[in-house]
Structure formats: structure tokens, C-alpha cells
Motif scaffolding. Sequence first.
Motif, short mmCIF file in Angstrom:
data_model
loop_
_atom_site.label_atom_id
_atom_site.label_comp_id
_atom_site.label_asym_id
_atom_site.label_seq_id
_atom_site.Cartn_x
_atom_site.Cartn_y
_atom_site.Cartn_z
N ARG A 285 0.76 -1.08 -0.04
CA ARG A 285 0.03 -0.18 0.09
C ARG A 285 0.90 1.20 0.05
O ARG A 285 0.57 2.13 -0.85
CB ARG A 285 -0.98 0.00 1.13
N LYS A 286 1.92 1.27 0.80
CA LYS A 286 2.81 2.46 0.89
C LYS A 286 3.45 2.84 -0.50
O LYS A 286 3.47 3.76 -1.01
CB LYS A 286 3.97 2.25 2.04
N MET A 287 3.76 1.72 -1.12
CA MET A 287 4.63 1.73 -2.43
C MET A 287 3.53 2.40 -3.24
O MET A 287 3.81 3.28 -4.37
CB MET A 287 5.33 0.44 -2.73
N ALA A 288 2.35 1.74 -3.35
CA ALA A 288 1.26 2.28 -4.34
C ALA A 288 1.03 3.62 -4.34
O ALA A 288 0.90 4.53 -5.06
CB ALA A 288 0.03 1.54 -4.15
N ASP A 289 1.06 4.09 -2.94
CA ASP A 289 0.76 5.55 -2.66
C ASP A 289 1.93 6.38 -3.08
O ASP A 289 1.73 7.45 -3.70
CB ASP A 289 0.72 5.73 -1.16
N ALA A 290 3.12 5.93 -2.94
CA ALA A 290 4.30 6.59 -3.53
C ALA A 290 4.21 6.81 -4.74
O ALA A 290 4.42 7.68 -5.49
CB ALA A 290 5.75 5.98 -3.00
N HIS A 291 4.09 5.62 -5.70
CA HIS A 291 3.85 5.71 -6.98
C HIS A 291 2.82 6.76 -7.45
O HIS A 291 2.83 7.43 -8.51
CB HIS A 291 3.43 4.35 -7.42
N ASP A 292 1.45 6.52 -6.92
CA ASP A 292 0.50 7.43 -7.18
C ASP A 292 0.87 9.07 -7.20
O ASP A 292 0.48 9.96 -7.86
CB ASP A 292 -0.77 7.04 -6.38
N ALA A 293 1.57 9.39 -6.22
CA ALA A 293 1.93 10.55 -5.75
C ALA A 293 2.73 10.76 -6.90
O ALA A 293 2.75 12.15 -7.31
CB ALA A 293 2.57 10.65 -4.30
N TRP A 294 3.82 10.06 -7.31
CA TRP A 294 4.86 10.50 -8.35
C TRP A 294 4.16 10.84 -9.66
O TRP A 294 4.27 11.59 -10.25
CB TRP A 294 5.84 9.30 -8.48
N ARG A 295 3.14 9.90 -9.92
CA ARG A 295 2.26 9.89 -11.17
C ARG A 295 1.49 11.54 -11.24
O ARG A 295 1.49 12.11 -11.95
CB ARG A 295 1.52 8.81 -11.30
N ARG A 296 0.93 11.84 -9.87
CA ARG A 296 0.26 12.97 -9.86
C ARG A 296 1.13 14.20 -10.03
O ARG A 296 0.57 14.98 -10.69
CB ARG A 296 -0.69 13.16 -8.55
N THR A 297 2.45 14.14 -9.47
CA THR A 297 3.30 15.02 -9.70
C THR A 297 3.60 15.37 -11.37
O THR A 297 3.70 16.35 -11.80
CB THR A 297 4.45 15.08 -8.79
N LEU A 298 3.99 14.09 -11.87
CA LEU A 298 4.34 14.53 -13.26
C LEU A 298 3.13 14.87 -14.17
O LEU A 298 3.29 15.60 -15.05
CB LEU A 298 4.97 13.08 -13.75
N ALA A 299 1.82 14.43 -13.70
CA ALA A 299 0.62 14.81 -14.56
C ALA A 299 0.37 16.20 -14.32
O ALA A 299 -0.18 16.78 -15.11
CB ALA A 299 -0.37 14.12 -14.12
N ALA A 300 0.74 16.82 -13.14
CA ALA A 300 0.68 18.14 -13.01
C ALA A 300 1.41 19.37 -13.80
O ALA A 300 1.18 20.39 -13.76
CB ALA A 300 0.83 18.41 -11.47
N ASP A 301 2.56 18.81 -14.39
CA ASP A 301 3.39 19.42 -15.03
C ASP A 301 3.34 19.41 -16.74
O ASP A 301 3.34 18.16 -16.77
CB ASP A 301 4.96 19.41 -14.61
N THR A 302 3.40 20.49 -17.50
CA THR A 302 3.42 20.29 -18.69
C THR A 302 4.52 20.89 -19.48
O THR A 302 5.38 21.47 -18.65
CB THR A 302 2.19 21.24 -19.44
N LEU A 303 5.00 20.65 -20.65
CA LEU A 303 5.97 21.08 -21.23
C LEU A 303 5.90 22.72 -21.06
O LEU A 303 7.14 23.05 -21.17
CB LEU A 303 6.08 20.72 -22.59
N ALA A 304 4.96 23.16 -21.33
CA ALA A 304 4.76 24.66 -21.28
C ALA A 304 5.12 25.35 -19.92
O ALA A 304 5.88 26.26 -19.83
CB ALA A 304 3.30 25.23 -21.45
N ASP A 305 4.87 24.23 -18.69
CA ASP A 305 5.39 24.83 -17.34
C ASP A 305 6.79 24.67 -17.54
O ASP A 305 7.40 25.60 -16.92
CB ASP A 305 4.88 23.73 -16.41
N ILE A 306 7.45 23.78 -17.95
CA ILE A 306 8.87 23.52 -17.86
C ILE A 306 9.76 24.51 -18.67
O ILE A 306 10.38 25.15 -18.42
CB ILE A 306 9.28 22.00 -18.56
#
Length: 157
Positions: A116-137
Motif C-alpha cells: 500500500r505504501k509503495m502504491a501511494d508513493a507511485h500514485d504521488a509520483w504520477r500526480r506530480t508528473l501529470a501536474a506539469d506540462t512542457l509549457a510549465d517547464i
Amino acid sequence: MKLPVSTEWVLHCATTMAQLAPGTTVSAAQLAEYYDLPAPYLAKQLQALVRAGVLAATTGPRGGFRLARPAGEITLLAIVEAVDGASAPYECREIRQRGTGALPQEDCRNACVLARKMADAHDAWRRTLAADTLADIVASLPPSAPARTRSRLPQRR
């Protein structure tokens, strides 16, 4: 989580393309030279971005790669998943139920706390990457970066 080096390559290449004028194409060979990367392997990675709808490719003497959508619509997650897939990096194999330290079946009805903890970490990682676009970068780069990129990378239209 450790990602392949090709992930860094495609993130940088996509960011580079986001700095070019819309509709501008650049070849895999140009990007390989720009970053001192092996062109054939980079081309394979760029094709993965084409299959995922992140990049568009054209053939011919003025062919190459370009963003398939506006930079504000392309997330870092879309790029990473195009080359690395979407599967979670951790797979619980229920070793808590094996060996001399095996827990009783009744203590294993719920998912393993570590899974569960590893899945939570993976979900947080995905949310972080999904929140940033190339335009943001691109917006976070030094103001001179896009002009510098355009001046050093021959562009095709």
C-alpha cells in the motif's frame, strides 16, 4: 525508482521541441547531435512518443519530429509513460506468507502495508508528473533559453 537513461533523453528532447516555433520539425539526428546522443537509439525513443501521440513525425527531406499538440497539453507523465510504460514499479509477491516467518492466512486478508505504501508513493509520483506540462517547464527555463535553443538547432517547417 530508477528510470532508464532514455527517459532523460526524451524529456529533454520534448522540452527542446517545445521551445521551437509551433509546427517546426527537427530530425532525430539533429537532436542526437545537439545532446551528443546515439542517433539510432534516440530515434527509437522518439518513435515511442509518436505512438503515444506526444510527437508527430513527417518523412522526406524536410521531415522530422514536432510536438503533436500544444506544449500546454503534454504532461511529463505522458512522456515518461510513452517510453517507460504505466505499470507500477513495485509488485508485492506476498513474501510475508512464505518461509519460517510466514504469517497466518487470517493475518493476510488485507493488502500488505508495504504494498500500500509503495502504491501511494507511485500514485504521488504520477500526480506530480501529470501536474506539469512542457509549457510549465519551458516557462521555468531562463528567459534566454528558447532563443538560444532556436539559434543552435536548425529548424524545418
